[in-house]
Design an enzyme around this catalytic site. Sequence first.
Site, PDB file in Angstrom:
ATOM      1  CB  CYS A 182      -0.938   0.003   1.203  1.00  0.00           C
ATOM      2  SG  CYS A 182      -1.962  -1.471   1.304  1.00  0.00           S
ATOM      3  CG  HIS A 322      -1.473   4.809   5.076  1.00  0.00           C
ATOM      4  ND1 HIS A 322      -1.348   4.672   3.710  1.00  0.00           N
ATOM      5  CD2 HIS A 322      -1.738   3.563   5.558  1.00  0.00           C
ATOM      6  CE1 HIS A 322      -1.530   3.404   3.373  1.00  0.00           C
ATOM      7  NE2 HIS A 322      -1.770   2.713   4.469  1.00  0.00           N
ATOM      8  CD  GLU A 333      -1.275   7.927   9.263  1.00  0.00           C
ATOM      9  OE1 GLU A 333      -0.735   8.703   8.455  1.00  0.00           O
ATOM     10  OE2 GLU A 333      -2.234   7.190   8.957  1.00  0.00           O
ATOM     11  CE  LYS A 354      -5.092   4.742   1.905  1.00  0.00           C
ATOM     12  NZ  LYS A 354      -4.054   5.753   2.209  1.00  0.00           N
ATOM     13  CG  HIS A 359      -6.179   1.339   0.859  1.00  0.00           C
ATOM     14  ND1 HIS A 359      -5.219   1.710  -0.055  1.00  0.00           N
ATOM     15  CD2 HIS A 359      -5.505   0.883   1.940  1.00  0.00           C
ATOM     16  CE1 HIS A 359      -4.030   1.490   0.456  1.00  0.00           C
ATOM     17  NE2 HIS A 359      -4.158   0.988   1.669  1.00  0.00           N
ATOM     18  CG  PHE A 417      -1.042  -5.573   4.496  1.00  0.00           C
ATOM     19  CD1 PHE A 417      -1.416  -4.687   5.482  1.00  0.00           C
ATOM     20  CD2 PHE A 417      -1.986  -6.482   4.046  1.00  0.00           C
ATOM     21  CE1 PHE A 417      -2.702  -4.687   6.011  1.00  0.00           C
ATOM     22  CE2 PHE A 417      -3.275  -6.509   4.560  1.00  0.00           C
ATOM     23  CZ  PHE A 417      -3.631  -5.606   5.540  1.00  0.00           C
TER      24      PHE A 417
END
Length: 433
Positions: A182, A322, A333, A354, A359, A417
């Site tokens: 990602c 993110h 985060e 997002k 995403h 990931f």
Amino acid sequence: MSAAVPSPGVPDALPRYGPGPRRVVITGRGAITPLGLTWDETWAALLDGRSGIAPFTQLDASDLPVRFGGEVKNFRAEDHLDHKTVRRLDRTVHLALVAAEEAVRDAGLQVTPETAPRAAVILGTASGPARNAVTAAKAMAERGPRAVSPYFFPSSGVDSACGEISLRFGLQGSSTSMTTACATGSTCLGEAMRMIRLGIADVVIAGGVDDSLTRVDVNGAAVSRALSRRNDEPERACRPFDTARDGFVMSAGAGVVVLESEEHAVARGARIHGELAGYGATTDAYHVTAPHPDGLPAQRAARLALAEAGLDPDAVDYINAHGTSTPKNDTTEIKVIRGVFGSHATRVPISSIKSMTGHMLGASGAVEAITALETLTAGRIPPTINCDDPEDQELDFVPHKARDHDVDVAVSNSFGFGGHNAALVLRRWRPTH
């Protein structure tokens, strides 16, 4: 005797080499997202706080645990590409090509035989041409080996999009596909910046793309418990930093920029949108999906990016988070932002687009960097919609509505990931001389 391994979060001996011998600027941007088929359409929707998330229409999800996502709507590759190109390539590559064409147009870039050897591509994808793979497997299972298209093999690699962009624009520098899950889009922009800084290229087309909204991929993400299951209210499903979040929303999209050395852009009279001033990349080395619980390697990525830009955390005016809407990512985060920015964390606006786009996997970091870039000239920050009850009440997540705000420096975070972390620093461009 083995050497001691330093803690991944300790910022000892960070490089601080300022803007570097070659400044890197962005002269073109292109995007296709669930909010629009161009960057201008996407930006307008972001400022309106519009959601691009809805029930699936391009796949039968009636028996799946998750029946919604962020599809790219009303996109017809035939409107942009010739029939043969459309037929032989996956939809992921269609999106990348069209976004790249928008970016090149926006940059007013013309590649000549003389400049082609110093023009490169770095464009990545998290999933690759997923639809082609699913279609070929289904055709072979139902109709036998002869049903597989002869175009499948040469167009099924993760490098398909970057190779096609090189071919389309005649770029003869290196053509590279990178994947960091990602974080892919941000990684590609950062590594492209390094190529230009080091003098390997004068121009790099960089970005990310994904459209893996197939029954197999959506179901796989759903059964891993990564996705939100708010099937009855999809537009409210992506809730970054909200206490009621229950997973991310899977989407499709493409984001592409044209990066140039400052001297190259100035020499050809290009319009400069802003400067890509810093990039930091680290790996958690912690878990295959879960982020490092304290976010220490991610903090280091942000510190590296700021150090390369020659900036202190207090200089940052906006953070594009993110912000996936998964319980663990958002909590981590928050720790990253507080760890890096200290007392400034409560003063700097933070938002996650997002909440509106979902995403877009490999495309997310690139589109989010373009968003951060746009805030530099527009003086407006898009909101985090659906953030009704923020986990951290002291941080400013710009809830629900866009806000006027003067932005000179913006940071864009991306985490993937496998523990991939990437941070970009974008700065308003001021000529060297």
